[in-house]
Motif scaffolding. Structure first.
Motif: not given
Length: 206
Positions: A55-61, A69, A73, A166, A170, A174
């Motif tokens: 799982v990669i942290w994204r700006d949309q999170f 945040d 993380r 996972q 998400t 989201i």
């Protein structure tokens, strides 16, 4: 008489050899089955390691560029730690430490999140709290399921748990937490405006 004794001894020895041969064959078959089982489980772990993605942290999170945040993380880090360990999980108890850390941190995160929701007058607080409680119950059920696993299905259960975590994270971030973003932003702006008004209302000292 000697011939009779010879036949008896021969029969006893022959029987012993036959029994020993059968015992050796059964032992060999048992060992072969155990080797096949170990190989099968090892292949299963390798396949699982390739199947589960990090799982990669994204700006949309991003929710608040602060505590929420950071919590997310940390949860991502724990999920990745669990999934990275699947290839090494041979016994069920190996899964428990990470799952326990995840459950405990999630509870802390939920409490912090609910407090922020209350402060920002988030209209879906009640529904969100129910969702949190349901998730905690699900996590506890997964831990119990992990404890009941055996060496043959430990990988299958670990994969099931890893994928659930996972998908949950998400969906939680989201679909649920992002709805909070606007309220936190508005609350921060209101606090800033209130602070500026209070500052302006202070009498000047000459």
């Amino acid at each position: 008489m000697e011939d009779y004794i010879f036949l008896v001894v021969f029969a006893v020895v022959s029987f012993g050899v036959i029994v020993a041969g059968i015992s050796i064959k059964k032992t060999q078959q048992k060992e072969e089955k155990e080797r096949e089982r170990i190989t099968r489980n090892a292949r299963k772990r390798l396949a699982a390691a390739k199947d589960i993605k990090k799982v990669i942290w994204r700006d949309q999170f991003v929710i608040d560029k602060g505590e929420i945040d950071e919590d997310h993380r940390q949860l991502i880090s724990l999920i990745n730690e669990f999934n990275a360990g699947i290839i090494t999980f041979i016994k069920p108890e190996q899964m428990i430490p990470v799952l326990t850390s995840f459950t405990e941190y999630t509870q802390v995160h939920f409490e912090r999140e609910e407090e922020l929701q209350k402060e920002s007058k988030f209209p879906f607080l009640t529904e969100h709290k129910k969702e949190h409680q349901a998730l905690i119950e699900t996590f506890n059920e997964l831990k119990l399921k992990a404890l009941k696993a055996n060496e043959d299905n430990v990988t299958d259960i670990a994969v099931e748990i890893g994928k659930f975590l996972q998908e949950w994270l998400t969906k939680h971030v989201i679909e649920s937490d992002l709805t909070l973003k606007a309220y936190l932003k508005r609350n921060a702006e209101d606090s800033k405006d209130t602070g500026e008004v209070a500052e302006q209302s202070q009498p000047s000292i000459h």
